[in-house]
Design a protein around this motif. Structure first.
Motif, mmCIF file in Angstrom:
data_model
loop_
_atom_site.group_PDB
_atom_site.id
_atom_site.type_symbol
_atom_site.label_atom_id
_atom_site.label_comp_id
_atom_site.label_asym_id
_atom_site.label_seq_id
_atom_site.Cartn_x
_atom_site.Cartn_y
_atom_site.Cartn_z
ATOM 1 N N GLU A 1 0.828 -1.202 0.000
ATOM 2 C CA GLU A 1 0.000 0.000 0.000
ATOM 3 C C GLU A 1 0.862 1.253 0.000
ATOM 4 N N ALA A 2 1.951 1.229 0.737
ATOM 5 C CA ALA A 2 2.858 2.370 0.734
ATOM 6 C C ALA A 2 3.483 2.574 -0.640
ATOM 7 N N GLU A 3 3.853 1.485 -1.283
ATOM 8 C CA GLU A 3 4.432 1.598 -2.612
ATOM 9 C C GLU A 3 3.421 2.143 -3.616
ATOM 10 N N SER A 4 2.186 1.670 -3.531
ATOM 11 C CA SER A 4 1.153 2.173 -4.444
ATOM 12 C C SER A 4 0.913 3.655 -4.239
ATOM 13 N N PHE A 5 0.934 4.097 -2.995
ATOM 14 C CA PHE A 5 0.733 5.520 -2.717
ATOM 15 C C PHE A 5 1.833 6.363 -3.355
ATOM 16 N N PHE A 6 3.101 5.973 -3.159
ATOM 17 C CA PHE A 6 4.199 6.781 -3.688
ATOM 18 C C PHE A 6 4.242 6.735 -5.217
ATOM 19 N N ILE A 7 3.922 5.601 -5.798
ATOM 20 C CA ILE A 7 3.898 5.514 -7.263
ATOM 21 C C ILE A 7 2.819 6.414 -7.839
ATOM 22 N N GLU A 8 1.650 6.430 -7.210
ATOM 23 C CA GLU A 8 0.577 7.294 -7.699
ATOM 24 C C GLU A 8 0.934 8.759 -7.510
ATOM 25 N N TYR A 9 1.581 9.084 -6.382
ATOM 26 C CA TYR A 9 2.042 10.453 -6.161
ATOM 27 C C TYR A 9 3.046 10.867 -7.236
ATOM 28 N N ALA A 10 3.976 9.947 -7.566
ATOM 29 C CA ALA A 10 4.965 10.250 -8.602
ATOM 30 C C ALA A 10 4.307 10.405 -9.964
ATOM 31 N N ARG A 11 3.281 9.623 -10.227
ATOM 32 C CA ARG A 11 2.602 9.730 -11.523
ATOM 33 C C ARG A 11 1.933 11.085 -11.672
ATOM 34 N N VAL A 12 1.307 11.556 -10.617
ATOM 35 C CA VAL A 12 0.633 12.857 -10.688
ATOM 36 C C VAL A 12 1.641 13.996 -10.805
ATOM 37 N N MET A 13 2.747 13.886 -10.061
ATOM 38 C CA MET A 13 3.736 14.958 -10.076
ATOM 39 C C MET A 13 4.596 14.942 -11.343
ATOM 40 N N GLY A 14 4.791 13.755 -11.951
ATOM 41 C CA GLY A 14 5.518 13.703 -13.212
ATOM 42 C C GLY A 14 6.945 13.210 -13.102
ATOM 43 N N PHE A 15 7.216 12.220 -12.263
ATOM 44 C CA PHE A 15 8.544 11.628 -12.206
ATOM 45 C C PHE A 15 8.403 10.128 -11.979
ATOM 46 N N GLY A 16 9.495 9.412 -12.211
ATOM 47 C CA GLY A 16 9.500 7.972 -12.065
ATOM 48 C C GLY A 16 9.980 7.531 -10.692
ATOM 49 N N VAL A 17 9.717 6.257 -10.371
ATOM 50 C CA VAL A 17 10.030 5.692 -9.056
ATOM 51 C C VAL A 17 10.904 4.471 -9.255
ATOM 52 N N ARG A 18 11.862 4.296 -8.344
ATOM 53 C CA ARG A 18 12.701 3.123 -8.359
ATOM 54 C C ARG A 18 12.842 2.587 -6.938
ATOM 55 N N ARG A 19 12.764 1.277 -6.796
ATOM 56 C CA ARG A 19 12.941 0.656 -5.495
ATOM 57 C C ARG A 19 14.403 0.756 -5.079
ATOM 58 N N HIS A 20 14.599 1.093 -3.804
ATOM 59 C CA HIS A 20 15.961 1.265 -3.288
ATOM 60 C C HIS A 20 16.227 0.213 -2.221
ATOM 61 N N ASN A 21 16.730 0.597 -1.088
ATOM 62 C CA ASN A 21 17.180 -0.349 -0.078
ATOM 63 C C ASN A 21 16.036 -0.950 0.719
ATOM 64 N N LYS A 22 16.325 -2.124 1.296
ATOM 65 C CA LYS A 22 15.466 -2.762 2.292
ATOM 66 C C LYS A 22 16.269 -2.951 3.575
ATOM 67 N N ARG A 23 15.545 -3.123 4.685
ATOM 68 C CA ARG A 23 16.210 -3.353 5.962
ATOM 69 C C ARG A 23 15.495 -4.456 6.713
ATOM 70 N N TRP A 24 16.318 -5.381 7.258
ATOM 71 C CA TRP A 24 15.785 -6.475 8.062
ATOM 72 C C TRP A 24 16.408 -6.417 9.463
ATOM 73 N N ASN A 25 15.708 -7.043 10.390
ATOM 74 C CA ASN A 25 16.283 -7.197 11.720
ATOM 75 C C ASN A 25 17.019 -8.533 11.808
ATOM 76 N N THR A 26 17.497 -8.865 12.974
ATOM 77 C CA THR A 26 18.265 -10.093 13.154
ATOM 78 C C THR A 26 17.412 -11.333 12.958
ATOM 79 N N LYS A 27 16.099 -11.212 13.076
ATOM 80 C CA LYS A 27 15.205 -12.359 12.886
ATOM 81 C C LYS A 27 14.826 -12.566 11.419
ATOM 82 N N GLY A 28 15.321 -11.709 10.558
ATOM 83 C CA GLY A 28 14.996 -11.825 9.145
ATOM 84 C C GLY A 28 13.692 -11.191 8.752
ATOM 85 N N THR A 29 13.135 -10.340 9.609
ATOM 86 C CA THR A 29 11.868 -9.667 9.327
ATOM 87 C C THR A 29 12.139 -8.327 8.669
#
Length: 875
Positions: A96-124
């Motif tokens: 849902e967060a990704e869909s929100f930012f992609i739609e925001y970028a579409r309205v504003m007129g720029f593209g989106v690219r996935r960047h970093n992810k972060r996990w904890n020690t449990k792999g979550t």
């Protein structure tokens, strides 16, 4: 992608706000996209535990930003968002967060690219970052690459700092925006260019299913895209480009071949056998563990062969798959006089050994039943294999191929007589007389091909083939016709798995045509037009529509015949039948018992399987009320397949409904809904609301089904490699006439090299043209240009002296120092090529050429002196 942290506390969820002032966030121009300049970053850190629920709830109720906004009003809501509105906003899930930012970028007129992810020690997963598509820079190693095989892609990275960061809250398992930077260092795209941005071009699952279905039946990707554009209302509304459709279809094909093409094909055939127990396939493997020969047929084909396997025709065709394997279709003729497929085969070559394996495998699949007659094109390997495996079958050579060979080996006049002698129903004695006349008339008694054909006369002459059942087939025309029909389904780029699926589609279409013929034969009765309506009505009731037409023609021919009884015994009768006022070509009809057995010397009943006109003449003499049962062959009846193979046919017709098929069925079922929902705004709003509710319910159901769905493993005990590309006699390249043309140098005219690598153009030492610098090379080229373009005639003494001065200056070797600087001066020296330029180089049409070249030469010398290339000039 960053590595996992040692503890969850290392990922500090802090709200970093990069605010954008109102005057820089969005311009007031008519186009409505952001200005180039941003503002200074103002960072505000807010603890994650601080409650901002009231502000978020109020913002959600006012803007409704979670929907799929496509209208101008919803786009305005996105444009009014500030950094304070976005930072701290909560989302149910990462998607849902990704869909929100992609739609925001579409309205504003720029593209989106996935960047970093972060996990904890449990792999979550505890954090995620999205950035602008122009974030960062291209690595230097890709910019300085020298051994390029293609032109480098244009640079799009500008180091943009736009970033959208979310983190998961420990207490609620919801995602919250902790950092947002909305400052761009580049121009934003206008609304009419947004649909070109890569991150905003996506194919929905419904479009993918529709595109795959259209491509499977031969529709090209470009045509598929045009269809989607027409259905969506325009190129901007479709949501993707033509290349995206092509890439998606190619991706699906590659995904099917994760193991290997051969392994995927064999797994597919194994899956079909699990659905249809009567499905049969077999294959061979060569010494390199590669797929060699492949044969397959389903339960329906085996059931058809049990009924109509008395006649078999097969021929090899080429250029149907990516491996150039010869493709063989084994077919016959059904009760509607249509071609029916008994099996398919892909062979590694066309040797006798390979054809022997094919026929042996075919016999195993058909439980050892041999055909009565076989028709081929006369290939030597086929003939030997048929004589070994089909020892009880009568082999007939294709009449069309023989006629073509006669014209190629002898001449056109002989071909017409040869066809007549081949196809006329002569007796054996009359054939010998006719053949001798033809050979003497064309003077080909000692011709090698003619002598060979006479030795094989029992395989092509109708006089020697009468009485053998061929079902009306005299050539491999049905095989050739099927091969032409295959061109709509296959091509030379087709892989094995796709090729087998296309053959399944061909079988389905063939059986659909057969079902339509069954319906037409049983639904209506033909109009009776002959003078023997009882016999005609009986034939219409028993035969299929196609066979009834042939029987009706024989009834019509009976009107010209006269039948006379010549012999009568206790249990048999004989009749002599001839044409009225024609003494030749009479036939004898013999009746055994009470019409239990009947025969005619024309042998049409034994060859074609229908009663001839001579039999109808005898029936009229005997005053029979109906056609005897012995004269109606069961394979030509309407009920030829009723009650015999119903179970097998039902099992073969039960196909697994794939996801693409279900999508297509749902799309067809919603056409009526679309038509009514588009008539008014109220109907449209109602349909959208109900569809949204149903989509939410089905989405939850789909998630539960995916968790409970077991994984299927259809692997084989050993892995089969892809076959090699074979070279067959049917796909040889055409040899070019004459020797191959050699490329020649444009400078010296010799072959073996080009003008750039030419070594014969040598210059004298010390000449300007020998100088390795760019300046001296340019001077040498202008010297040559001067000598070629100067006027050969001087009109005045002054001009003559000036021309002689030029000749004297360029005829002597140069003693000037041309030790030019290592810095290249040539790119800085611009020469105009515009027609309206006032540069001296473009005044050749206004002043004499030598004057123009003088000015050019002076300008060159002045420029070279400026850069230190020449320290002294003897001009």
């Amino acid at each position: 992608m960053s590595s996992a942290s040692d503890s969850e506390t290392e990922w500090e969820a802090r709200y970093e706000i990069h605010d954008v002032p109102d005057d820089a966030r969005f311009s007031e121009c008519e186009d409505g996209w952001a200005d180039d300049e941003g503002d200074d970053n103002a960072t505000v850190n807010i603890p994650v535990n601080q409650q901002e629920g009231e502000q978020c709830d109020q913002f959600q109720s006012d803007t409704n930003i979670h929907g799929n906004s496509g209208t101008d009003q919803e786009g305005t809501h996105y444009r009014r968002l500030t950094s304070m509105d976005i930072v701290g906003k909560e989302f149910v899930s990462e998607a849902e967060a990704e869909s929100f930012f992609i739609e925001y970028a579409r309205v504003m007129g720029f593209g989106v690219r996935r960047h970093n992810k972060r996990w904890n020690t449990k792999g979550t997963l505890i954090g995620r970052i999205w950035v602008c598509s122009r974030q960062g820079f291209r690595q230097k190693k890709f910019l300085d690459k020298e051994d390029r095989k293609r032109e480098a892609r244009p640079i799009t990275r500008t180091g943009c700092g736009v970033e959208f960061r979310v983190a998961i809250k420990d207490d609620t398992s919801r995602w919250v925006c902790t950092h947002f930077n909305g400052n761009h260092n580049h121009n934003l795209m206008p609304p009419h260019h947004v649909h070109y941005i890569r991150s905003h071009r996506r194919l929905s699952e419904a479009d993918i299913a529709a595109a795959a279905s259209l491509n499977a039946v031969g529709v090209r990707p470009s045509q598929i895209h045009e269809y989607m554009v027409e259905r969506s209302g325009g190129y901007r509304d479709v949501g993707y480009l033509r290349k995206d459709v092509q890439n998606r279809l190619d991706y699906q094909k590659r995904r099917q071949l994760q193991e290997s093409d051969a392994e995927a094909c064999l797994s597919y055939l194994e899956g079909k056998r699990s659905v249809d127990p009567a499905f049969y396939y077999d294959f061979t493997i060569n010494e390199h563990n590669r797929l060699g020969d492949l044969f397959w047929c389903d339960g329906g084909a085996r059931a058809d062969y049990a009924l109509f396997g008395d006649v078999l025709a097969f021929d090899a065709t080429y250029r149907t798959n990516a491996y150039r394997k010869p493709f063989v279709v084994l077919l016959g003729i059904n009760h509607h006089r249509r071609s029916i497929v008994f099996g398919f085969a892909l062979l590694s070559d066309e040797t006798e050994h390979t054809y022997t394996w094919l026929l042996q495998t075919f016999l195993l699949a058909m439980e050892g039943k041999q055909p009565k007659t076989v028709i081929t094109d006369g290939d030597k390997a086929m003939r030997n294999a048929i004589s070994n495996k089909f020892s009880d079958a009568h082999h007939r050579l294709c009449c069309w191929h023989l006629g073509r060979n006669a014209q190629a080996n002898v001449n056109k006049d002989f071909t017409s007589d040869f066809r007549r002698c081949m196809l006329r129903p002569y007796t054996e004695e009359r054939f010998e007389v006719k053949w001798k006349e033809i050979v003497q008339r064309h003077n080909v008694e000692s011709h090698e091909w003619v002598m060979k054909m006479y030795r094989d006369k029992a395989m092509w002459a109708e006089a020697y083939l009468r009485g053998k059942f061929f079902g009306g087939m005299r050539s491999t025309q049905r095989s050739e016709g099927l091969n032409a029909y295959l061109n709509h389904y296959v091509n030379i780029k087709l892989r094995l798995i796709a090729f087998v699926k296309q053959m399944d589609r061909l079988i389905d279409r063939q059986r659909e045509v057969e079902g339509k013929d069954d319906y037409d034969s049983k639904e209506a009765r033909p109009v009776l037009i002959t003078h023997m309506k009882p016999y005609e009505a009986a034939a219409a009731e028993a035969y299929t529509r196609a066979m009834f037409r042939l029987v009706r023609d024989q009834i019509l021919q009976e009107g010209m015949l006269i039948a006379v009884e010549v012999a009568s015994e206790d249990n048999s009768k004989s009749f002599r039948v001839k044409k009225w006022k024609v003494s030749e070509d009479e036939c004898r009809v013999h009746i055994q018992g009470t019409w239990d057995t009947i025969s005619c010397t024309c042998l049409m009943m034994e060859t074609v399987g229908i009663p001839c006109s001579h039999l109808f003449a005898v029936m009229k003499v005997e005053n029979l009320e109906a056609i005897p049962r012995c004269m109606i062959l069961s394979r030509w009846k309407k009920e030829a397949k009723v009650g015999v193979t119903s179970e097998v046919q039902d099992r073969c017709s039960q196909h697994y409904m794939s996801v693409d098929a279900r999508m297509g069925s749902l799309h067809a079922a919603c056409r009526t809904l679309q038509r009514f929902a588009a008539q008014s705004s109220q109907a449209y709003e109602l349909a959208i609301t109900e569809i949204h509710k149903l989509s939410m319910q089905l989405e939850a159901m789909s998630c539960e089904t995916a968790k409970d769905k077991p994984k299927r493993h259809m692997g084989r005990r050993f892995e089969v490699q892809d076959p090699v590309i074979v070279l067959t006699k049917g796909c040889r390249k055409k040899q070019k006439m004459g020797p191959p043309q050699q490329r020649k140098c444009r400078r010296c005219g010799n072959g073996g090299h080009t003008m750039r690598t030419c070594k014969t153009h040598l210059h004298r030492p010390g000449d300007e043209r020998d100088c390795p610098t760019q300046s001296s090379q340019f001077m040498a080229d202008n010297t040559v240009l001067l000598r070629r373009r100067r006027s050969p005639i001087a009109n005045t003494p002054e001009e003559c002296n000036r021309v002689n001065a030029y000749d004297h200056h360029y005829s002597q070797p140069s003693n000037n120092s041309h030790a030019a600087s290592t810095n290249s001066w040539y790119p800085r020296f611009g020469m105009s090529t515009d027609n309206d330029s006032t540069d001296d180089t473009m005044m050749q049409g206004l002043i004499p050429e030598y004057v123009c070249l003088t000015l050019v030469h002076q300008r060159l010398l002045a420029t070279m002196a400026t850069f230190g290339g020449i320290t002294e000039c003897n001009y």
